[in-house]
Design an enzyme around this catalytic site. Structure first.
Site, PDB file in Angstrom:
ATOM      1  N   LYS A 110       1.405  -0.408  14.941  1.00 60.84           N
ATOM      2  CA  LYS A 110       2.761  -0.276  15.337  1.00 60.84           C
ATOM      3  C   LYS A 110       3.103  -1.452  16.340  1.00 60.84           C
ATOM      4  CE  LYS A 110       4.048   3.393  13.635  1.00 60.84           C
ATOM      5  NZ  LYS A 110       3.996   2.669  12.209  1.00 60.84           N
ATOM      6  N   TYR A 133      -9.279   4.966   7.638  1.00 64.41           N
ATOM      7  CA  TYR A 133      -9.340   5.018   8.745  1.00 64.41           C
ATOM      8  C   TYR A 133     -10.432   6.270   9.075  1.00 64.41           C
ATOM      9  CZ  TYR A 133      -4.995   2.704  10.037  1.00 64.41           C
ATOM     10  OH  TYR A 133      -4.003   1.987  10.302  1.00 64.41           O
ATOM     11  N   HIS A 174       1.006  -1.239  -0.070  1.00 57.01           N
ATOM     12  CA  HIS A 174       0.013   0.034  -0.194  1.00 57.01           C
ATOM     13  C   HIS A 174       0.859   1.315  -0.006  1.00 57.01           C
ATOM     14  CE1 HIS A 174      -3.900  -1.773   1.616  1.00 57.01           C
ATOM     15  NE2 HIS A 174      -3.364  -3.002   0.877  1.00 57.01           N
ATOM     16  N   PRO A 186      -4.128  -0.371  18.764  1.00 55.18           N
ATOM     17  CA  PRO A 186      -3.743  -0.872  17.341  1.00 55.18           C
ATOM     18  C   PRO A 186      -3.602   0.481  16.338  1.00 55.18           C
ATOM     19  CG  PRO A 186      -5.653  -1.507  18.209  1.00 55.18           C
ATOM     20  CD  PRO A 186      -5.022  -0.809  19.380  1.00 55.18           C
ATOM     21  N   TYR A 197       3.895   6.682  10.042  1.00 52.64           N
ATOM     22  CA  TYR A 197       3.218   5.368   9.548  1.00 52.64           C
ATOM     23  C   TYR A 197       3.890   4.447   8.780  1.00 52.64           C
ATOM     24  CZ  TYR A 197      -0.891   2.707   8.456  1.00 52.64           C
ATOM     25  OH  TYR A 197      -1.889   1.419   8.327  1.00 52.64           O
TER      26      TYR A 197
HETATM   27  P1  FAD Z   1       3.138 -11.916  21.139  1.00 54.77           P
HETATM   28  O1  FAD Z   1       2.485 -12.047  19.746  1.00 54.77           O
HETATM   29  O2  FAD Z   1       1.972 -11.669  22.237  1.00 54.77           O
HETATM   30  O3  FAD Z   1       3.734 -13.413  21.474  1.00 54.77           O
HETATM   31  C1  FAD Z   1       4.092 -13.841  22.695  1.00 54.77           C
HETATM   32  C2  FAD Z   1       4.199 -15.247  22.841  1.00 54.77           C
HETATM   33  O4  FAD Z   1       4.597 -15.781  24.060  1.00 54.77           O
HETATM   34  C3  FAD Z   1       2.852 -16.016  22.728  1.00 54.77           C
HETATM   35  O5  FAD Z   1       2.975 -16.950  21.391  1.00 54.77           O
HETATM   36  C4  FAD Z   1       2.484 -16.424  23.830  1.00 54.77           C
HETATM   37  O6  FAD Z   1       1.540 -17.417  23.820  1.00 54.77           O
HETATM   38  C5  FAD Z   1       3.793 -16.820  24.565  1.00 54.77           C
HETATM   39  N1  FAD Z   1       3.767 -16.745  25.911  1.00 54.77           N
HETATM   40  C6  FAD Z   1       2.908 -16.186  26.883  1.00 54.77           C
HETATM   41  N2  FAD Z   1       3.104 -16.481  28.031  1.00 54.77           N
HETATM   42  C7  FAD Z   1       3.981 -17.346  28.201  1.00 54.77           C
HETATM   43  C8  FAD Z   1       4.642 -18.355  29.032  1.00 54.77           C
HETATM   44  N3  FAD Z   1       4.340 -18.075  30.265  1.00 54.77           N
HETATM   45  N4  FAD Z   1       5.562 -19.147  28.422  1.00 54.77           N
HETATM   46  C9  FAD Z   1       5.824 -19.518  27.343  1.00 54.77           C
HETATM   47  N5  FAD Z   1       5.422 -18.738  26.390  1.00 54.77           N
HETATM   48  C10 FAD Z   1       4.439 -17.630  26.573  1.00 54.77           C
HETATM   49  N6  FAD Z   1      -1.371  -4.794  16.687  1.00 54.77           N
HETATM   50  C11 FAD Z   1      -1.480  -4.230  15.603  1.00 54.77           C
HETATM   51  O7  FAD Z   1      -0.599  -3.305  15.286  1.00 54.77           O
HETATM   52  N7  FAD Z   1      -2.866  -4.179  14.864  1.00 54.77           N
HETATM   53  C12 FAD Z   1      -3.704  -5.113  15.274  1.00 54.77           C
HETATM   54  O8  FAD Z   1      -4.817  -5.186  14.752  1.00 54.77           O
HETATM   55  C13 FAD Z   1      -3.400  -6.019  16.575  1.00 54.77           C
HETATM   56  N8  FAD Z   1      -4.443  -6.706  17.061  1.00 54.77           N
HETATM   57  C14 FAD Z   1      -4.071  -7.446  18.242  1.00 54.77           C
HETATM   58  C15 FAD Z   1      -5.123  -8.246  18.690  1.00 54.77           C
HETATM   59  C16 FAD Z   1      -4.575  -8.993  19.952  1.00 54.77           C
HETATM   60  C17 FAD Z   1      -5.879  -9.951  20.500  1.00 54.77           C
HETATM   61  C18 FAD Z   1      -3.714  -8.712  20.644  1.00 54.77           C
HETATM   62  C19 FAD Z   1      -3.196  -9.424  22.168  1.00 54.77           C
HETATM   63  C20 FAD Z   1      -2.684  -7.845  20.230  1.00 54.77           C
HETATM   64  C21 FAD Z   1      -2.789  -7.106  18.910  1.00 54.77           C
HETATM   65  N9  FAD Z   1      -2.092  -6.263  18.247  1.00 54.77           N
HETATM   66  C22 FAD Z   1      -2.111  -5.820  17.062  1.00 54.77           C
HETATM   67  C23 FAD Z   1      -0.650  -6.263  18.957  1.00 54.77           C
HETATM   68  C24 FAD Z   1       0.384  -7.129  18.156  1.00 54.77           C
HETATM   69  O9  FAD Z   1      -0.160  -8.286  17.660  1.00 54.77           O
HETATM   70  C25 FAD Z   1       1.508  -7.332  18.982  1.00 54.77           C
HETATM   71  O10 FAD Z   1       1.993  -6.191  19.334  1.00 54.77           O
HETATM   72  C26 FAD Z   1       2.440  -8.469  18.695  1.00 54.77           C
HETATM   73  O11 FAD Z   1       1.969  -9.745  18.751  1.00 54.77           O
HETATM   74  C27 FAD Z   1       3.633  -8.443  19.663  1.00 54.77           C
HETATM   75  O12 FAD Z   1       4.480  -9.622  19.302  1.00 54.77           O
HETATM   76  P2  FAD Z   1       5.336 -10.226  20.581  1.00 54.77           P
HETATM   77  O13 FAD Z   1       6.111 -11.399  20.062  1.00 54.77           O
HETATM   78  O14 FAD Z   1       6.000  -9.253  21.339  1.00 54.77           O
HETATM   79  O15 FAD Z   1       4.098 -10.883  21.495  1.00 54.77           O
HETATM   80  C1  DHB Z   2      -4.872  -3.513  10.746  1.00 46.71           C
HETATM   81  C2  DHB Z   2      -4.820  -3.550  12.063  1.00 46.71           C
HETATM   82  C3  DHB Z   2      -4.380  -2.158  12.489  1.00 46.71           C
HETATM   83  O1  DHB Z   2      -4.082  -2.048  13.930  1.00 46.71           O
HETATM   84  C4  DHB Z   2      -4.176  -1.306  11.709  1.00 46.71           C
HETATM   85  O2  DHB Z   2      -4.123   0.201  12.214  1.00 46.71           O
HETATM   86  C5  DHB Z   2      -4.334  -1.143  10.324  1.00 46.71           C
HETATM   87  C6  DHB Z   2      -4.768  -2.612   9.893  1.00 46.71           C
HETATM   88  C7  DHB Z   2      -5.257  -4.897  10.332  1.00 46.71           C
HETATM   89  O3  DHB Z   2      -5.288  -5.923  11.051  1.00 46.71           O
HETATM   90  O4  DHB Z   2      -5.473  -5.237   8.992  1.00 46.71           O
END
Ligand code: FAD
Ligand code: DHB
Length: 406
Positions: A297, A201, A72, A293, A385
């Protein structure tokens, strides 16, 4: 068991760290509490910054993303029923974002690690950290009724917001700052062709809405809802009525309806833990910080944290120097706070706050009018962004530079 780096969590942060370190000859074991099927199917983020895309490509795991992801060059901001395009590519000297689902990135990384003989332990229970302030930290866990211990040189806590790693840093050394928003997002996946070539948005009196995409057949949309609302209150009919009310515009543009194949509600908060390091433990991604979200980021910050950490560990193993490791928190937090600022700002200008008066609503609209009509303001939005660059001092050991770096 023994390894160089024990990684807790197989999210984007943990898997990417394991992958980057493997490419530099550093051994890791990833310990994950969920199953492979679960981590590969949890629906979350979708927007990858230019630097994230460059790093996935440069490290050899970008092939499917380049084929199936959607590039995009701009986004649209809609308010007072009219859409306004921010041409990110033009405003940032050619940078773009790629829409490619987080669980697809996870699949690509898990595949690459397993194919290279990497060790990921799924379904680990009672994961705990020990001796992190000594030269030989350990991770203990249970699996299928047996107890295990992994001794390592360093631990990377990549276990998300609720994992045990952050809690292992003594409370007195953790300076935690947070803001909880009175908003939630109801997200849906729907089987329809794309509604629009770019993300929309929308600021609307009835609340924020976001039109996003996943593939030619499946689309991702979000609606601002009460964070304590129950999914049971949101029938398909109600979701479509609300999306039409908030997004359909004066020029005849209409959201396309289709079967809803997944829906969920997430609450929104901003959170930062200062410090991100204690003894031989480094925390990364959601374990250390959360953003609402709206700025897309969260996933990108997780990747940039482990990019810094991998550079620090490579520097340490190659030269014995600890400059980057010692400054890990400081280097990451500079960029994290800018992403916090941007995510908070996007959230504030786009959501309806029931506690706000019509005065504050007018200020929101003025802000949107300014950002879409001033070149300076839209450049600022665009450069944030697509992702701000990362500064890493002493770049002798820098791996995979490109656009993540200044
Ligand atoms: P995570 O992806 O949370 O990974 C952490 C991992 O550690 C998981 O697999 C978990 O199972 C594991 N874990 C947890 N506890 C333990 C333990 N005790 N022992 C072993 N393993 C463990 N961001 C956006 O930008 N846009 C979005 O639309 C968006 N939607 C989201 C929706 C949800 C429901 C959530 C929770 C987050 C969302 N986010 C979104 C944020 C984005 O997905 C996260 O910032 C990203 O996943 C961060 O990655 P991470 O690897 O730090 O953590
Ligand atoms: C999506 C999620 C976001 O948080 C965003 O700002 C834009 C797009 C997505 O899941 O596609």
């Amino acid at each position: 068991m023994r390894t160089q780096i024990g990684i807790i969590g197989a999210g984007p942060a943990g898997l990417m760290l394991s992958h980057l370190l493997h490419l530099q000859g550093i051994e890791t074991i990833v310990i994950e509490k969920r199953s492979r099927e679960e981590i590969e199917s949890t629906i979350r983020a979708g927007v990858l910054e230019q630097g994230t895309v460059d790093l996935l490509n440069a490290s050899g795991v970008g092939e499917r993303m380049m084929k199936e992801g959607d590039i995009h060059q701009g986004i649209e901001l809609q308010f007072k029923g009219k859409r306004h395009r921010i041409n990110m590519q033009e405003l940032t000297n050619g940078k773009k974002v790629t829409v490619y689902a987080q669980h697809e990135v996870i699949k690509d990384l898990v595949g690459a690690r397993l194919q290279a003989g990497g060790k990921i332990i799924f379904n680990a229970e009672h994961v705990s950290l020990h001796d992190i302030d000594t030269g030989e930290p350990k991770i203990r866990f249970r699996k299928e009724g047996m107890n295990y211990e992994v001794a390592c040189d360093f631990i990377a806590g990549c276990d998300g917001f609720h994992g045990p790693s952050r809690q292992a840093i003594p409370k007195i050394l953790r300076n935690e700052k947070q803001k909880v928003y009175p908003f939630g997002w109801l997200g849906i996946l729907t089987q329809t062709p794309p509604v629009n070539p770019e993300l929309i948005y929308t600021n609307h009196e009835r609340g924020f809405a976001l039109i996003s995409t996943r593939s030619p057949e499946v689309q991702r949309h979000y609606l601002q809802v009460d964070p304590n609302d129950d999914l049971k209150n949101w029938s398909g009919d109600r979701i479509w009525t609300e999306l039409h009310a908030r997004v359909d515009s004066e020029d005849g543009f209409k959201v396309k309806e289709g079967p809803i194949i997944q829906k969920n509600i997430v609450a929104m908060r901003s959170f930062v833990c200062e410090t991100m390091q204690y003894g031989r433990l480094f925390i990364a991604g959601d374990a250390a910080h959360i953003v609402p979200p709206t700025g897309a980021k969260g996933l990108n910050l997780a990747i940039s944290d482990v990019y810094v950490l991998s550079n620090g560990l490579v520097q340490f193993y190659q030269s014995g120097k600890k400059e980057i490791l010692c400054r890990y928190s400081e280097i990451c937090l500079r960029r994290i706070w800018k992403a916090q600022r941007f995510s908070n700002w996007m959230t504030t200008i786009l959501h309806r706050d029931v506690n706000h008066s019509s005065y504050e609503y007018q200020v929101q609209l003025a802000e949107l009018d300014y950002v879409t009509s001033s070149n300076a303001a839209s450049t600022s939005l665009a450069e944030n962004y697509v992702g701000l660059p990362l500064e890493i001092p002493d770049n002798n050991s820098i791996i995979f530079s490109e656009s993540l770096l200044v």
